[in-house]
Scaffold this active site. Structure first.
Site, short mmCIF file in Angstrom:
data_model
loop_
_atom_site.label_atom_id
_atom_site.label_comp_id
_atom_site.label_asym_id
_atom_site.label_seq_id
_atom_site.Cartn_x
_atom_site.Cartn_y
_atom_site.Cartn_z
CE1 TYR A 54 7.67 27.70 -83.04
CE2 TYR A 54 8.76 25.57 -83.04
CZ TYR A 54 8.48 26.77 -83.66
OH TYR A 54 9.02 27.03 -84.90
CB SER A 159 14.47 31.47 -88.01
OG SER A 159 13.18 31.16 -88.50
CG LEU A 213 2.47 20.78 -96.61
CD1 LEU A 213 1.80 19.62 -95.89
CD2 LEU A 213 2.65 20.47 -98.09
N GLY A 215 0.50 26.05 -94.19
CA GLY A 215 -0.42 25.91 -93.07
C GLY A 215 -1.73 25.25 -93.45
#
Length: 297
Positions: A54, A159, A213, A215
Site C-alpha cells: 500500500y 486474500s 462499496l 470503490g
C-alpha cells in the site's frame, strides 16, 4: 460494536478500517493518522487493515509514525497486513516485472520489514495477498506456520484465494487459515453463487470483504434500480446509502467483516452507522436482485 472471533486468540471488530489509501492523503502526519485511528476507536472499530504494498510500500511506515509517537495505541488495535506482491516500486524498485513471491524467504523478510515500519513486535493477522501460480504449498505453509510459532503473527490467512487455492495451501499447514479477504459487494455479488462464501462457511472461516462499496462505483447511478432501492431503505431508516450497502453485507450469516477505507475524517466518523441499519430477508433479496439484474429463479 460486535466482535468476531477468527481463532482462539484473534478477535476483530465487525467493521475494519482499511488503510490502502493512507499514503494518498494530502496530510500524512502522525497527528492526522492518529486522529483517524481515534475516530475509529470511538466507534468500536479496532481492526486496522494494511498491506506491505500500500502506498508504493510506504503505508506501513506512515502508520508506524503514529504508533511510535503514541505507543499506547498499539494495545487498543489489531493489525492486519499482507505480503506476497512484488511491484517495481519503493523497496522493490529493482524488480523487472510485477510478480508474486510466496517463498519462505520473502514472507519472513516482508513480515520483518512490516514489523519494523510499524514499530511493533507482532501483527494480529498476516495474509498472503494473492494466489501465486508458482506457489510451493509446502514451503509457503511452513513459512506461515513458523511466523505463528515465533509469535510474530498471532494468526495467518489469505486474500483473493479461490477455494482450490485455499485448500491447497491449508493442506500443507498445521496452523489454520482463519480468513480469506475477497471482494464482496453489491457490485461483486457472484461470490454468493460461485461457491466462494459457501466454501468458507462450510469450514467456519470468517470472510473479510475488500471494496464493499465497489470503490464508490456503487453510487454512480449506472444501475438505477439498485440506486433507487438503496435510496428507499436509506430514507426509511434515516441512513446514508453507503451504510445500507454495508449493512447488506453484515446481514449475511457468514459473518462478513467489511473493510472500509477513506481518508476523510468526517466519513470515518460515520462508518459505524451501518451497524444500525436493519436489513431483513426480503430487503436483502430486493437489493440482491437489483444488483444481479434479475429475479432469483
Amino acid at each position: 460494536m460486535e466482535r468476531i472471533r477468527l481463532s482462539a486468540n484473534v478477535e476483530f471488530s465487525r467493521l475494519v478500517y482499511g488503510l490502502w489509501r493512507l499514503g494518498d492523503d494530502a496530510d500524512t502526519s502522525s497527528a492526522h493518522v492518529r486522529a483517524k485511528v481515534e475516530a475509529c476507536l470511538e466507534q468500536g472499530i479496532t481492526t486496522m487493515d494494511h498491506a506491505d504494498i500500500y502506498g508504493g510500500y510506504t503505508g506501513e511506515a506512515i502508520f508506524g509514525g503514529a504508533l511510535k509517537e503514541t505507543p499506547s495505541l498499539r494495545d487498543r488495535i489489531e493489525i492486519v497486513t499482507k505480503c506476497g506482491i512484488v511491484a517495481p516500486a519503493g523497496r522493490h524498485a529493482a524488480a523487472r516485472v510485477k510478480h508474486y513471491d510466496t517463498s519462505r524467504r520473502h514472507i519472513e523478510a516482508s513480515l520483518e520489514t512490516s514489523l519494523r515500519e510499524m514499530g511493533t513486535d507482532h501483527v494480529d493477522l498476516l495474509l498472503i495477498h494473492r494466489p501465486d501460480p508458482m506457489i510451493d504449498p509446502e514451503e509457503t505453509g511452513a513459512a506461515l506456520d513458523a511466523v505463528v510459532a515465533s509469535g510474530k503473527a498471532k494468526a495467518v490467512g489469505v486474500s483473493n484465494f479461490r477455494p482450490w487455492d485455499f485448500s491447497l495451501l491449508q493442506s500443507a499447514m498445521s496452523q489454520r487459515l482463519v480468513t480469506n479477504q475477497i471482494e464482496i459487494s453489491l457490485l461483486a455479488a457472484d461470490c454468493f453463487t460461485n461457491g466462494d462464501l459457501a466454501f468458507l462457511q462450510e469450514r467456519q472461516v470468517k470472510p473479510m470483504a475488500w471494496s464493499p462499496l465497489g470503490g464508490g462505483r456503487l453510487f454512480d447511478a449506472t444501475n438505477r434500480t439498485l440506486s433507487d432501492r438503496l435510496d428507499k431503505i436509506a430514507t426509511a431508516q434515516s441512513a446514508e446509502k453507503s451504510a445500507v450497502a454495508v449493512a447488506w453485507l453484515l446481514a449475511h450469516p457468514s459473518k462478513i467483516l467489511p473493510v472500509l477505507g477513506t481518508n476523510s475524517l468526517s466519513r470515518i466518523k460515520t462508518i459505524s452507522e451501518a451497524t444500525k441499519v436493519v436489513i431483513d430477508r426480503q430487503a436483502w433479496f430486493e437489493l440482491y436482485t437489483a444488483a444481479i439484474g434479475r429475479d432469483v429463479a
